[in-house]
Design an enzyme around this catalytic site. Structure first.
Site, PDB file in Angstrom:
ATOM      1  CD  GLU A 163      -7.181  -6.544 -29.589  1.00  0.00           C
ATOM      2  OE1 GLU A 163      -6.980  -5.395 -29.992  1.00  0.00           O
ATOM      3  OE2 GLU A 163      -7.904  -6.819 -28.618  1.00  0.00           O
ATOM      4  CB  CYS A 190     -10.645  -7.275 -25.458  1.00  0.00           C
ATOM      5  SG  CYS A 190      -9.158  -6.314 -25.451  1.00  0.00           S
ATOM      6  CG  HIS A 247     -11.733  -6.814 -21.030  1.00  0.00           C
ATOM      7  ND1 HIS A 247     -10.639  -7.576 -21.376  1.00  0.00           N
ATOM      8  CD2 HIS A 247     -11.481  -5.555 -21.491  1.00  0.00           C
ATOM      9  CE1 HIS A 247      -9.776  -6.818 -22.038  1.00  0.00           C
ATOM     10  NE2 HIS A 247     -10.256  -5.586 -22.111  1.00  0.00           N
TER      11      HIS A 247
HETATM   12  P1  HMG Z   1      -2.308   7.692 -17.530  1.00  0.00           P
HETATM   13  O1  HMG Z   1      -2.848   8.935 -18.110  1.00  0.00           O
HETATM   14  O2  HMG Z   1      -0.836   7.546 -17.577  1.00  0.00           O
HETATM   15  O3  HMG Z   1      -2.698   7.493 -16.045  1.00  0.00           O
HETATM   16  O4  HMG Z   1      -2.962   6.458 -18.297  1.00  0.00           O
HETATM   17  P2  HMG Z   1      -3.519   8.455 -15.043  1.00  0.00           P
HETATM   18  O5  HMG Z   1      -2.775   9.717 -14.856  1.00  0.00           O
HETATM   19  O6  HMG Z   1      -4.961   8.512 -15.450  1.00  0.00           O
HETATM   20  O7  HMG Z   1      -3.369   7.584 -13.727  1.00  0.00           O
HETATM   21  C1  HMG Z   1      -3.928   6.313 -13.682  1.00  0.00           C
HETATM   22  C2  HMG Z   1      -4.505   6.129 -12.277  1.00  0.00           C
HETATM   23  O8  HMG Z   1      -3.399   6.108 -11.350  1.00  0.00           O
HETATM   24  C3  HMG Z   1      -5.430   7.265 -11.808  1.00  0.00           C
HETATM   25  O9  HMG Z   1      -6.451   6.679 -11.034  1.00  0.00           O
HETATM   26  C4  HMG Z   1      -4.529   8.090 -10.902  1.00  0.00           C
HETATM   27  O10 HMG Z   1      -5.228   8.848  -9.919  1.00  0.00           O
HETATM   28  C5  HMG Z   1      -3.704   6.975 -10.267  1.00  0.00           C
HETATM   29  P3  HMG Z   1      -7.996   6.802 -11.504  1.00  0.00           P
HETATM   30  O11 HMG Z   1      -8.328   8.241 -11.533  1.00  0.00           O
HETATM   31  O12 HMG Z   1      -8.048   6.181 -12.913  1.00  0.00           O
HETATM   32  O13 HMG Z   1      -8.742   5.980 -10.511  1.00  0.00           O
HETATM   33  N1  HMG Z   1      -2.421   7.436  -9.679  1.00  0.00           N
HETATM   34  C6  HMG Z   1      -1.959   6.985  -8.490  1.00  0.00           C
HETATM   35  N2  HMG Z   1      -2.483   6.108  -7.602  1.00  0.00           N
HETATM   36  C7  HMG Z   1      -1.756   5.846  -6.467  1.00  0.00           C
HETATM   37  N3  HMG Z   1      -0.544   6.427  -6.209  1.00  0.00           N
HETATM   38  C8  HMG Z   1       0.004   7.302  -7.089  1.00  0.00           C
HETATM   39  C9  HMG Z   1      -0.718   7.616  -8.279  1.00  0.00           C
HETATM   40  N4  HMG Z   1      -0.465   8.402  -9.367  1.00  0.00           N
HETATM   41  C10 HMG Z   1      -1.526   8.290 -10.205  1.00  0.00           C
HETATM   42  N5  HMG Z   1       1.198   7.846  -6.814  1.00  0.00           N
HETATM   43  C11 HMG Z   1      -4.509   4.779 -18.974  1.00  0.00           C
HETATM   44  C12 HMG Z   1      -3.870   5.504 -17.781  1.00  0.00           C
HETATM   45  C13 HMG Z   1      -5.331   3.599 -18.446  1.00  0.00           C
HETATM   46  C14 HMG Z   1      -5.413   5.751 -19.706  1.00  0.00           C
HETATM   47  C15 HMG Z   1      -3.377   4.260 -19.898  1.00  0.00           C
HETATM   48  O14 HMG Z   1      -2.606   3.312 -19.244  1.00  0.00           O
HETATM   49  C16 HMG Z   1      -3.890   3.683 -21.200  1.00  0.00           C
HETATM   50  O15 HMG Z   1      -4.116   4.390 -22.177  1.00  0.00           O
HETATM   51  N6  HMG Z   1      -4.070   2.300 -21.275  1.00  0.00           N
HETATM   52  C17 HMG Z   1      -4.523   1.628 -22.473  1.00  0.00           C
HETATM   53  C18 HMG Z   1      -6.013   1.769 -22.709  1.00  0.00           C
HETATM   54  C19 HMG Z   1      -6.851   0.925 -21.771  1.00  0.00           C
HETATM   55  O16 HMG Z   1      -6.388   0.009 -21.131  1.00  0.00           O
HETATM   56  N7  HMG Z   1      -8.173   1.213 -21.732  1.00  0.00           N
HETATM   57  C20 HMG Z   1      -9.077   0.468 -20.897  1.00  0.00           C
HETATM   58  C21 HMG Z   1     -10.506   0.443 -21.425  1.00  0.00           C
HETATM   59  S1  HMG Z   1     -10.592  -0.063 -23.135  1.00  0.00           S
HETATM   60  C22 HMG Z   1     -10.447  -1.790 -23.084  1.00  0.00           C
HETATM   61  O17 HMG Z   1     -10.575  -2.385 -22.055  1.00  0.00           O
HETATM   62  C23 HMG Z   1     -10.151  -2.476 -24.353  1.00  0.00           C
HETATM   63  C24 HMG Z   1      -8.701  -2.896 -24.538  1.00  0.00           C
HETATM   64  O18 HMG Z   1      -8.435  -4.040 -23.754  1.00  0.00           O
HETATM   65  C25 HMG Z   1      -8.412  -3.160 -26.020  1.00  0.00           C
HETATM   66  C26 HMG Z   1      -9.320  -4.091 -26.793  1.00  0.00           C
HETATM   67  O19 HMG Z   1     -10.517  -4.159 -26.630  1.00  0.00           O
HETATM   68  O20 HMG Z   1      -8.770  -4.726 -27.690  1.00  0.00           O
HETATM   69  C27 HMG Z   1      -7.732  -1.842 -24.093  1.00  0.00           C
END
Ligand code: HMG
Length: 389
Positions: free
Chosen positions: A79, A111, A233
């Site tokens: 992609e 992906c 994945h």
């Molecule tokens: P965010 O809003 O910055 O993070 O974005 P958050 O506030 O949700 O925190 C993440 C986690 O860290 C949470 O845990 C927090 O509690 C924890 P969870 O509730 O998820 O279990 N946390 C801590 N843990 C330990 N010590 C601390 C601490 N502070 C917080 N001190 C987000 C997170 C993944 C949303 C962001 O990084 C993002 O947008 N990523 C890109 C999208 C993505 O990867 N999506 C995954 C599913 S889609 C997919 O797999 C397809 C893809 O590969 C693309 C394709 O298909 O081409 C992406």
């Protein structure tokens, strides 16, 4: 007849960013990235690597002259395309010296496309068992500097040779798919970085996993306990852990512990690379096979492939006796040898990719140790170099 993955090899950048340093630079707690996201390092891709060079660098070390003679299908799943018309696979086939009679295509569905390539390849080999197919998932995951997606970036390529009587994994012919129009992650043609609804995408991922996993168990009469391990994945490694946890109630406590222990091996190498979109599931499979001491021939592994937009598929494969012979055994050491770059250096690399404009451009590739490099653009044509030629 058994058909499946005969060889697997990985390539990425020789550079990485330490996630503790990145967290500090972004004003985040390091444990948010290390535990909450589940990433320890992130591949930093230099301008001299694009999906073509990553794909060719992943494939060439595993291919013998005999393989090259037998390959008549090349799929590059990506992609991070470099041209709206010409398939990146054409450049890759040229760099690898593949036969001119090879069917050479690029596939896209976020992906998920790597899995579409594997399924197409296994069907092709079932019809032509004397032939082999090369499937490569190659991507550079870019969300942008200082965005929530930034700690889930990365990049690289996984090359897989699909053949009859495979050394690594004999693939099943059954699978369960789900595909619907979902706006969780996309990249319009005018964007160099993905647009994403991060939390929504993570929820959709779990919904898709549960749907296709349960659908597979029901439609094939498989019991969850028949599966030695589940491979996911991994856009970030915590994502796979969340999906795994959602399936644990289906098995006994002993098997729950075993699945979690297997998963820790499956995510080990992805923790040091980050997301590589189409290749992420298959890097996790490599990680499982290279680092898991408790696997045995005959074990059945479940694979969950997810692509935003969205498409999911669950399928399985049975581990073969000689699986270790088909693997990129030097990979853990290769990742350990990479060079750390500071956050400032990574930001410079991020901003100095080949520009999307018509002008002639030259890239500095002197410090890039890989065999295949992108040297620039001349007359609106990308210039690739095989340093061994
Ligand atoms: P965010 O809003 O910055 O993070 O974005 P958050 O506030 O949700 O925190 C993440 C986690 O860290 C949470 O845990 C927090 O509690 C924890 P969870 O509730 O998820 O279990 N946390 C801590 N843990 C330990 N010590 C601390 C601490 N502070 C917080 N001190 C987000 C997170 C993944 C949303 C962001 O990084 C993002 O947008 N990523 C890109 C999208 C993505 O990867 N999506 C995954 C599913 S889609 C997919 O797999 C397809 C893809 O590969 C693309 C394709 O298909 O081409 C992406």
């Amino acid at each position: 007849m058994k058909v499946g993955i005969d060889k697997m090899h990985f390539a990425s950048s020789h550079l990485y960013v330490d996630m503790t340093e990145l967290a500090r630079a972004r004003g985040a707690e390091p444990d948010k990235y290390l535990i909450g996201i589940g990433q320890a390092q992130m591949a930093a891709i230099p301008p001299s690597q694009d999906i073509v060079t990553l794909a060719a660098n992943a494939a060439y070390p595993m291919l013998t002259a005999e393989d090259i003679q037998a390959i008549d299908l090349l799929v590059v799943a990506t992609e991070s395309g470099i041209d709206n018309s010409k398939a990146s696979a054409i450049y890759v086939a040229h760099l690898l010296g593949l036969n001119r009679r090879t069917r050479t295509i690029e596939m896209k569905e976020a992906c998920y496309a790597g899995t579409a390539g594997v399924q197409l390849a296994q069907e092709h080999v079932r019809v032509h068992p004397d032939k082999k197919a090369l499937v490569i998932g190659a991507d550079i995951a870019r969300y942008g500097l200082n965005t929530p997606g930034e700690p889930t970036q990365g990049g690289g390529a996984v090359a897989m040779l699909i053949s009859a009587d495979p050394q690594i994994l004999a693939l099943g012919t059954e699978s369960t798919l789900l595909s619907e129009d979902v706006m969780d992650f996309w990249r319009p043609l005018y964007h160099t970085e993905a647009l994403v609804d991060g939390k929504f995408s993570s929820n959709i991922y779990i919904d898709y996993f549960q749907d296709v996993f349960k659908g597979y168990l029901e439609s094939t009469g498989t019991s969850a306990s028949d599966l030695t391990a589940l491979v996911f994945h991994l856009p970030y490694t915590k994502m796979g852990l969340k999906a795994l946890r959602s399936a644990l109630p289906l098995v006994s406590e002993t098997q729950q512990e075993s699945w979690v222990a297997h998963f820790e091996c499956a995510r080990k190498l992805n923790r040091y690379v980050g997301n590589l979109y189409t290749g992420s599931l298959y890097l996790s499979l490599l990680s499982q096979l290279l680092t898991d001491p408790k696997l045995e021939a005959g074990d059945r592994l479940g694979l969950f492939s997810y692509g935003s937009g969205a498409e999911g598929e669950f399928y399985t494969g049975v581990l073969q006796a000689d699986y270790a012979n088909g693997l990129d055994t030097g990979l853990p050491q290769c990742l350990a040898r990479r060079q750390r770059v500071s956050v400032t250096e990574y930001e410079q690399l991020f901003k100095s990719q080949l520009a999307w404009k018509a002008d002639d451009q030259e890239l500095d590739y002197a410090s890039d140790p890989h065999r295949f490099v992108l040297t620039g653009q001349h007359d609106e044509q990308r210039q690739y170099l095989d340093k061994w030629a």
